[in-house]
Scaffold this active site. Structure first.
Site, short mmCIF file in Angstrom:
data_model
loop_
_atom_site.label_atom_id
_atom_site.label_comp_id
_atom_site.label_asym_id
_atom_site.label_seq_id
_atom_site.Cartn_x
_atom_site.Cartn_y
_atom_site.Cartn_z
N PRO A 2 0.82 -1.21 0.00
CA PRO A 2 0.00 0.00 0.00
C PRO A 2 0.86 1.26 0.00
O PRO A 2 1.95 1.30 0.56
CB PRO A 2 -0.79 -0.12 1.29
CG PRO A 2 -0.81 -1.58 1.60
CD PRO A 2 0.52 -2.09 1.14
N LYS A 51 3.96 4.32 5.99
CA LYS A 51 3.13 3.13 5.76
C LYS A 51 2.84 2.37 7.05
O LYS A 51 2.37 1.25 7.01
CB LYS A 51 3.82 2.22 4.75
CG LYS A 51 4.06 2.88 3.41
CD LYS A 51 4.69 1.91 2.44
CE LYS A 51 5.00 2.59 1.12
NZ LYS A 51 5.57 1.65 0.15
N ARG A 252 10.45 -6.30 -7.44
CA ARG A 252 9.14 -5.71 -7.69
C ARG A 252 9.05 -5.28 -9.14
O ARG A 252 10.06 -4.90 -9.75
CB ARG A 252 8.91 -4.50 -6.78
CG ARG A 252 8.88 -4.85 -5.30
CD ARG A 252 8.85 -3.61 -4.46
NE ARG A 252 8.99 -3.91 -3.05
CZ ARG A 252 9.28 -3.00 -2.12
NH1 ARG A 252 9.45 -1.74 -2.46
NH2 ARG A 252 9.40 -3.36 -0.86
#
Length: 266
Positions: A2, A51, A252
């Protein structure tokens, strides 16, 4: 993982459901903190820091959690069916007479003294959505390792807190460079503009249920046009029509337009 705006929204939902109310149920399903019982204590606040989520409870305690890749907090009304995942994925339950907050798949969950919150979040750089935001400090942090790829530097929460993989891809696109460009190769005006744009992105999306960096959601366009390059592998660039490419960067996916963005591609 997120982005900071998503975590801020999660903190808001938890704050609305829990803050100012006495806990009637407390269940921390991690071995180290399973014996802890917060029942009878009032939740004072729920805050986000980058986060990270900080649920502050009466008695000087803070429940620190991090969502990482697929963690989530869900809020339910009394009697409502819990739909966030199977029971074995539940890591925390906090309830009062009006709401139940359930934490699923939380890779980080710890109970600490509120005065010791810095042990969990003190390493973070300026928070793009926080009161500590300082663009000059964020820029210095970002450029502190000139040989580091820009994409990696943007995701390093020690530089500036709140950027995830979506905003990494979008920021690199608007800067006109690939995520593999060494940060030291950024032109000074581009580096300044990149930090400014990062702040604008998160501020613009902090209250939106559907994130956009192109403004498409505001113009009524479809979801495929909400983002410039993220998740658009092999689709035409919204600016020039060239197919968007993707490749792994530090485990990623990274996305870029080979025409609009210059720099190395690995």
């Amino acid at each position: 993982m997120p982005e900071g705006d998503t975590v801020l929204q999660t903190a808001g939902r938890l704050r609305t459901a829990l803050a100012g109310r006495i806990l009637t149920r407390s269940d921390l399903r991690v071995p180290r903190f399973a014996p802890a019982d917060l029942t009878g204590r009032t939740v004072l606040d729920v805050a986000s820091r980058g986060k990270h989520l900080l649920t502050r409870v009466e008695g000087g305690l803070t429940l620190h959690s991090h969502l990482r890749m697929d963690g989530a907090w869900r809020v339910y009304a009394p009697g409502e069916r819990w739909r966030g995942g199977p029971a074995h994925q539940i890591r925390a339950v906090l309830a009062n007479t009006e709401h139940t907050a359930v934490g699923y798949r939380l890779p980080v969950l710890e109970l600490l003294r509120t005065r010791d919150e810095d042990q969990a979040v003190g390493h973070l750089g300026p928070d793009l959505l926080g009161p500590d935001w300082n663009a000059d400090t964020a820029l210095r942090n970002l450029l502190s390792d000139p040989g580091r790829p820009l994409g990696e530097a943007l995701l390093d929460q020690r530089n500036l807190a709140g950027i995830g993989n979506v905003y990494k891809a979008e920021l690199c696109f608007l800067a006109g460079v690939t995520p593999w460009l060494p940060v030291g190769d950024l032109a000074a005006p581009t580096a300044v503009r990149l930090v400014t744009t990062a702040k604008q992105f998160l501020e613009a999306n902090r209250d939106r249920p559907m994130r956009t960096t192109t403004g498409a959601a505001l113009r009524g366009h479809g979801p495929r046009e909400r983002l410039w390059v993220y998740g658009r592998t092999n689709r035409p660039c919204l600016r020039c029509g060239t197919p968007i490419r993707s490749a792994d960067q530090d485990s990623r996916p990274a996305y870029w337009c080979p025409r609009c963005q210059s720099g190395p591609t690995s």
